[in-house]
Design a protein around this motif. Structure first.
Motif, PDB file in Angstrom:
ATOM      1  N   GLU A  26     -68.322 -15.835  18.493  1.00  0.00           N
ATOM      2  CA  GLU A  26     -67.028 -16.055  17.867  1.00  0.00           C
ATOM      3  C   GLU A  26     -67.198 -16.052  16.353  1.00  0.00           C
ATOM      4  N   HIS A  27     -66.281 -15.368  15.658  1.00  0.00           N
ATOM      5  CA  HIS A  27     -66.359 -15.241  14.199  1.00  0.00           C
ATOM      6  C   HIS A  27     -64.985 -15.469  13.582  1.00  0.00           C
ATOM      7  N   ILE A  28     -65.008 -15.732  12.284  1.00  0.00           N
ATOM      8  CA  ILE A  28     -63.792 -15.687  11.476  1.00  0.00           C
ATOM      9  C   ILE A  28     -63.763 -14.333  10.773  1.00  0.00           C
ATOM     10  N   HIS A  29     -62.711 -13.561  11.029  1.00  0.00           N
ATOM     11  CA  HIS A  29     -62.539 -12.271  10.368  1.00  0.00           C
ATOM     12  C   HIS A  29     -61.366 -12.348   9.396  1.00  0.00           C
ATOM     13  N   TYR A  30     -61.428 -11.524   8.371  1.00  0.00           N
ATOM     14  CA  TYR A  30     -60.390 -11.482   7.353  1.00  0.00           C
ATOM     15  C   TYR A  30     -59.509 -10.255   7.555  1.00  0.00           C
ATOM     16  N   MET A  31     -58.210 -10.468   7.513  1.00  0.00           N
ATOM     17  CA  MET A  31     -57.272  -9.364   7.591  1.00  0.00           C
ATOM     18  C   MET A  31     -57.090  -8.758   6.181  1.00  0.00           C
ATOM     19  N   LYS A  32     -56.378  -7.665   6.099  1.00  0.00           N
ATOM     20  CA  LYS A  32     -56.203  -6.999   4.809  1.00  0.00           C
ATOM     21  C   LYS A  32     -55.527  -7.910   3.787  1.00  0.00           C
ATOM     22  N   ASP A  33     -54.581  -8.761   4.264  1.00  0.00           N
ATOM     23  CA  ASP A  33     -53.864  -9.645   3.342  1.00  0.00           C
ATOM     24  C   ASP A  33     -54.630 -10.932   3.050  1.00  0.00           C
ATOM     25  N   GLY A  34     -55.858 -11.034   3.561  1.00  0.00           N
ATOM     26  CA  GLY A  34     -56.676 -12.214   3.307  1.00  0.00           C
ATOM     27  C   GLY A  34     -56.561 -13.294   4.359  1.00  0.00           C
ATOM     28  N   GLU A  35     -55.647 -13.113   5.323  1.00  0.00           N
ATOM     29  CA  GLU A  35     -55.488 -14.116   6.383  1.00  0.00           C
ATOM     30  C   GLU A  35     -56.761 -14.188   7.232  1.00  0.00           C
ATOM     31  N   LYS A  36     -57.138 -15.412   7.586  1.00  0.00           N
ATOM     32  CA  LYS A  36     -58.293 -15.617   8.449  1.00  0.00           C
ATOM     33  C   LYS A  36     -57.834 -15.686   9.904  1.00  0.00           C
ATOM     34  N   ARG A  37     -58.531 -14.956  10.773  1.00  0.00           N
ATOM     35  CA  ARG A  37     -58.244 -14.996  12.208  1.00  0.00           C
ATOM     36  C   ARG A  37     -59.542 -15.242  12.966  1.00  0.00           C
ATOM     37  N   CYS A  38     -59.460 -16.018  14.018  1.00  0.00           N
ATOM     38  CA  CYS A  38     -60.626 -16.276  14.861  1.00  0.00           C
ATOM     39  C   CYS A  38     -60.704 -15.180  15.925  1.00  0.00           C
ATOM     40  N   VAL A  39     -61.851 -14.529  16.002  1.00  0.00           N
ATOM     41  CA  VAL A  39     -62.004 -13.430  16.955  1.00  0.00           C
ATOM     42  C   VAL A  39     -63.257 -13.636  17.799  1.00  0.00           C
ATOM     43  N   GLU A  40     -63.185 -13.137  19.019  1.00  0.00           N
ATOM     44  CA  GLU A  40     -64.355 -13.102  19.892  1.00  0.00           C
ATOM     45  C   GLU A  40     -64.913 -11.689  19.813  1.00  0.00           C
ATOM     46  N   VAL A  41     -66.138 -11.580  19.329  1.00  0.00           N
ATOM     47  CA  VAL A  41     -66.753 -10.279  19.084  1.00  0.00           C
ATOM     48  C   VAL A  41     -67.780  -9.968  20.167  1.00  0.00           C
ATOM     49  N   SER A  42     -67.699  -8.752  20.710  1.00  0.00           N
ATOM     50  CA  SER A  42     -68.689  -8.278  21.669  1.00  0.00           C
ATOM     51  C   SER A  42     -69.223  -6.939  21.187  1.00  0.00           C
ATOM     52  N   THR A  43     -70.525  -6.765  21.301  1.00  0.00           N
ATOM     53  CA  THR A  43     -71.135  -5.504  20.879  1.00  0.00           C
ATOM     54  C   THR A  43     -72.006  -4.946  21.998  1.00  0.00           C
ATOM     55  N   SER A  44     -72.023  -3.629  22.100  1.00  0.00           N
ATOM     56  CA  SER A  44     -72.849  -2.942  23.101  1.00  0.00           C
ATOM     57  C   SER A  44     -73.448  -1.693  22.474  1.00  0.00           C
ATOM     58  N   PRO A  45     -74.665  -1.337  22.879  1.00  0.00           N
ATOM     59  CA  PRO A  45     -75.332  -0.180  22.271  1.00  0.00           C
ATOM     60  C   PRO A  45     -74.884   1.145  22.872  1.00  0.00           C
ATOM     61  N   ILE A  46     -74.887   2.190  22.034  1.00  0.00           N
ATOM     62  CA  ILE A  46     -74.739   3.573  22.491  1.00  0.00           C
ATOM     63  C   ILE A  46     -76.059   4.262  22.181  1.00  0.00           C
ATOM     64  N   MET A  47     -76.706   4.776  23.207  1.00  0.00           N
ATOM     65  CA  MET A  47     -78.044   5.351  23.034  1.00  0.00           C
ATOM     66  C   MET A  47     -78.036   6.867  23.204  1.00  0.00           C
ATOM     67  N   ASP A  48     -79.020   7.502  22.564  1.00  0.00           N
ATOM     68  CA  ASP A  48     -79.173   8.948  22.740  1.00  0.00           C
ATOM     69  C   ASP A  48     -80.052   9.229  23.950  1.00  0.00           C
ATOM     70  N   GLU A  49     -80.417  10.499  24.137  1.00  0.00           N
ATOM     71  CA  GLU A  49     -81.197  10.868  25.324  1.00  0.00           C
ATOM     72  C   GLU A  49     -82.596  10.264  25.322  1.00  0.00           C
ATOM     73  N   ASN A  50     -83.045   9.800  24.142  1.00  0.00           N
ATOM     74  CA  ASN A  50     -84.363   9.167  24.046  1.00  0.00           C
ATOM     75  C   ASN A  50     -84.274   7.638  24.105  1.00  0.00           C
ATOM     76  N   GLU A  51     -83.090   7.152  24.491  1.00  0.00           N
ATOM     77  CA  GLU A  51     -82.825   5.720  24.592  1.00  0.00           C
ATOM     78  C   GLU A  51     -82.987   5.013  23.252  1.00  0.00           C
ATOM     79  N   LYS A  52     -82.662   5.708  22.213  1.00  0.00           N
ATOM     80  CA  LYS A  52     -82.636   5.126  20.875  1.00  0.00           C
ATOM     81  C   LYS A  52     -81.182   4.787  20.537  1.00  0.00           C
TER      82      LYS A  52
END
Length: 251
Positions: A75-101
């Motif tokens: 969970e993070h605090i992200h800033y909108m363009k107008d400076g407003e703070k919003r609480c967001v749940e961030v998820s990340t996943s990898p995209i790999m090439d054919e060599n698993e990089k």
């Protein structure tokens, strides 16, 4: 696929952390146009800074994914363009090439600001309720329809010497003086049979030290979602008051 998602999606180049694509939800949530975002550092856009988050105080799912090659969430605090703070749940996943990089990372942000505000409001209410029950002169007890104690207020320690955990799960009738038990059982039965009714009685209850204390209790039947039925009981120790009128507490 990106346009069909309900969360804010961005695809990030792992070589320079620059955003190479976003969906329309991202633009709507952050209040930006596509030209404001593409080619910019993801940290510059969402955190208004150039560098990644600094652990352990601020975990960066993007760096976690790059280091582990696996999905990561925080969970993070992200800033909108107008400076407003919003609480967001961030998820990340990898995209790999054919060599698993890992070549790109999919960054998913879900706005949970309202949910966090509701959680904070609920927590404050719980803290307020806890403060009231800890400092009241009375005890608050919740019994199920069999008379088993499912909740006991912290004030029970001051009034009757028990820790709340000592009484939870016990049958309250086992601690009531046998001579007073018929009256208490009758009032309890009336309460269960007449939801919403209020019963008021006096009876002797065993203190942890073995003495008998005279309690004045008011009980009201509660029904929760048509599943739980029980009685919430507000009790006050009136032993000294009764003794002042010539009564005896330790018969």
């Amino acid at each position: 696929m990106l346009s069909s998602m309900k969360d804010a999606i961005s695809i990030i180049d792992v070589n320079n952390f620059r955003i190479i694509d976003v969906n329309s939800v991202f633009l709507k949530i952050y209040g930006m146009k596509k030209e404001d975002v593409i080619g910019k550092s993801c940290y510059e856009i969402t955190h208004k800074r150039a560098q990644p988050c600094i652990p352990p105080d601020d975990i960066c799912p993007l760096m976690d994914t790059l280091n582990s090659g696996e999905h990561s969430t925080a969970e993070h605090i992200h800033y909108m363009k107008d400076g407003e703070k919003r609480c967001v749940e961030v998820s990340t996943s990898p995209i790999m090439d054919e060599n698993e990089k890992i070549v790109h990372v999919i960054h998913v942000a879900r706005d949970i600001t309202e949910r966090k505000q509701m959680e904070d409001t609920l927590r404050h209410k719980e803290e307020h309720f806890r403060s009231l029950t800890e400092n009241t002169l009375d005890t608050i007890t919740v019994l199920n329809k069999e008379g088993i104690i499912s909740y006991e207020s912290p004030s029970i320690k001051r009034v009757l010497g028990y820790e709340p955990e000592e009484l939870i799960g016990k049958n309250a009738f086992e601690l009531i003086h046998t001579e007073d038990l018929p009256v208490v059982m009758s009032a309890f039965k009336q309460g269960i049979q007449n939801p919403g009714s209020t019963q008021s009685i006096e009876y002797r209850f065993k203190h942890k030290d073995g003495s008998w204390r005279i309690l004045e209790s008011i009980g009201k039947t509660i029904i929760n979602n048509h599943e739980f039925m029980g009685i919430i009981v507000n009790s006050r120790d009136i032993t000294d008051r009764k003794a002042g009128r010539g009564g005896a507490a330790n018969k």
